[in-house]
Design an enzyme around this catalytic site. Sequence first.
Site, PDB file in Angstrom:
ATOM      1  N   GLY A  46       1.610   6.492  -6.663  1.00 54.03           N
ATOM      2  CA  GLY A  46       0.247   6.037  -6.483  1.00 54.03           C
ATOM      3  C   GLY A  46      -0.296   5.452  -7.768  1.00 54.03           C
ATOM      4  O   GLY A  46      -0.012   5.962  -8.858  1.00 54.03           O
ATOM      5  N   THR A  84       6.614  14.849  -0.956  1.00 54.53           N
ATOM      6  CA  THR A  84       8.015  15.158  -0.668  1.00 54.53           C
ATOM      7  C   THR A  84       8.155  16.650  -0.401  1.00 54.53           C
ATOM      8  O   THR A  84       8.855  17.078   0.521  1.00 54.53           O
ATOM      9  CB  THR A  84       8.903  14.739  -1.845  1.00 54.53           C
ATOM     10  OG1 THR A  84       8.689  13.348  -2.109  1.00 54.53           O
ATOM     11  CG2 THR A  84      10.361  14.973  -1.537  1.00 54.53           C
ATOM     12  N   ASP A 114       0.569   7.998 -10.648  1.00 54.85           N
ATOM     13  CA  ASP A 114       1.076   9.277 -10.145  1.00 54.85           C
ATOM     14  C   ASP A 114       2.454   9.032  -9.546  1.00 54.85           C
ATOM     15  O   ASP A 114       2.576   8.534  -8.424  1.00 54.85           O
ATOM     16  CB  ASP A 114       0.112   9.840  -9.095  1.00 54.85           C
ATOM     17  CG  ASP A 114       0.695  11.032  -8.348  1.00 54.85           C
ATOM     18  OD1 ASP A 114       1.548  11.724  -8.923  1.00 54.85           O
ATOM     19  OD2 ASP A 114       0.273  11.262  -7.191  1.00 54.85           O
ATOM     20  N   MET A 115       3.508   9.378 -10.298  1.00 51.31           N
ATOM     21  CA  MET A 115       4.876   9.108  -9.866  1.00 51.31           C
ATOM     22  C   MET A 115       5.434  10.318  -9.137  1.00 51.31           C
ATOM     23  O   MET A 115       5.831  11.314  -9.755  1.00 51.31           O
ATOM     24  CB  MET A 115       5.750   8.793 -11.083  1.00 51.31           C
ATOM     25  CG  MET A 115       5.410   7.481 -11.749  1.00 51.31           C
ATOM     26  SD  MET A 115       6.222   7.324 -13.360  1.00 51.31           S
ATOM     27  CE  MET A 115       5.138   8.321 -14.380  1.00 51.31           C
ATOM     28  N   GLY A 116       5.472  10.249  -7.808  1.00 53.34           N
ATOM     29  CA  GLY A 116       6.067  11.308  -7.023  1.00 53.34           C
ATOM     30  C   GLY A 116       7.537  11.031  -6.759  1.00 53.34           C
ATOM     31  O   GLY A 116       8.080   9.997  -7.157  1.00 53.34           O
ATOM     32  N   ASP A 136       2.015  16.527 -11.869  1.00 54.10           N
ATOM     33  CA  ASP A 136       1.116  16.275 -10.747  1.00 54.10           C
ATOM     34  C   ASP A 136       0.314  17.521 -10.394  1.00 54.10           C
ATOM     35  O   ASP A 136      -0.872  17.428 -10.033  1.00 54.10           O
ATOM     36  CB  ASP A 136       1.905  15.779  -9.533  1.00 54.10           C
ATOM     37  CG  ASP A 136       3.042  16.716  -9.133  1.00 54.10           C
ATOM     38  OD1 ASP A 136       3.484  17.534  -9.957  1.00 54.10           O
ATOM     39  OD2 ASP A 136       3.500  16.600  -7.978  1.00 54.10           O
ATOM     40  N   ARG A 137       0.917  18.697 -10.544  1.00 55.82           N
ATOM     41  CA  ARG A 137       0.216  19.943 -10.237  1.00 55.82           C
ATOM     42  C   ARG A 137      -0.872  20.218 -11.284  1.00 55.82           C
ATOM     43  O   ARG A 137      -1.956  20.714 -10.952  1.00 55.82           O
ATOM     44  CB  ARG A 137       1.193  21.104 -10.161  1.00 55.82           C
ATOM     45  CG  ARG A 137       2.334  20.863  -9.188  1.00 55.82           C
ATOM     46  CD  ARG A 137       3.219  22.060  -9.004  1.00 55.82           C
ATOM     47  NE  ARG A 137       2.596  23.002  -8.081  1.00 55.82           N
ATOM     48  CZ  ARG A 137       3.142  24.168  -7.749  1.00 55.82           C
ATOM     49  NH1 ARG A 137       4.282  24.548  -8.289  1.00 55.82           N
ATOM     50  NH2 ARG A 137       2.530  24.976  -6.901  1.00 55.82           N
ATOM     51  N   THR A 182       8.860  10.438  -3.831  1.00 56.78           N
ATOM     52  CA  THR A 182       9.024   9.464  -2.755  1.00 56.78           C
ATOM     53  C   THR A 182       8.133   8.244  -2.931  1.00 56.78           C
ATOM     54  O   THR A 182       8.570   7.110  -2.729  1.00 56.78           O
ATOM     55  CB  THR A 182       8.725  10.127  -1.390  1.00 56.78           C
ATOM     56  OG1 THR A 182       9.565  11.267  -1.230  1.00 56.78           O
ATOM     57  CG2 THR A 182       8.984   9.151  -0.257  1.00 56.78           C
TER      58      THR A 182
END
EC number: 2.7.1.33
Length: 260
Positions: free
Chosen positions: A13, A131, A6-8, A108-109, A10
Amino acid sequence: MLLAIDMGNTQTGLGLFDGDALAYAWRMPTDRSFTADELHVRLLGYLHMYGLSLDCIDTVAFAGVVPQLSREWEQAARRITERTIAVGSATAQVTKLRAPNPAEVGADRIANAVAAETCYGAPAIVVDFGTATNIDVVDEDGYYIGGAIAPGLRISMDALVARAARIASIPLDVPERAIGRTTTEAVQSGAILGTAAMVEGLVARIRRELEAPEACVIATGGLAGLVANATDAFDVVDQQLTLKGIAEIARRMGMFESAE
């Protein structure tokens, strides 16, 4: 085993799934300068912490909001296995969206909506503290239908510290009262209790619009636990919700099997 990423904006994960179980999870900074080589080395290091090797990974699934880093992760993943997939257009047939512009919906959503329906049923409301503070709404049929996006708690705090000359960096702790007796308490009240109050208000409005007063409300993201201590708006706190959604999408695509 399946590696979910999971690349956000900031933080990133990572979760290693053995069947239905999330066996291991890690977090690392999202650094746009990382190359596939750097990501490969970091992943090796996380696996070695638990006596694991790259051989245990047969599928990699990822959701990302940073395009240039997504490309590097894809290169790193293909060094491990050809069974890789990114949440998005390639997985549209197994996700349910009712949005005017589906391509605009962050991966991600989408993963949050899938995990919410799978793990907690529908309708559901996901509040993701990253973020940005994202609120994702799943209708009674299990479709993602939209939500809200607000500045994240840390962004708000950083902006306040940067613009207010007399306010130094303040720890993110839940204050005992809404009326701050000191500057530190006042900022904590405005930031943390203010975020909690915003969530409470938006959740109440969304439930009315859904005509679903009992819709499950799930908190996730790095600061979910902190805000959850300041409100009773949440039915569940699930820090790994996005990773679970990524893994579920991979299962629906036939790339990974649940445990029997």
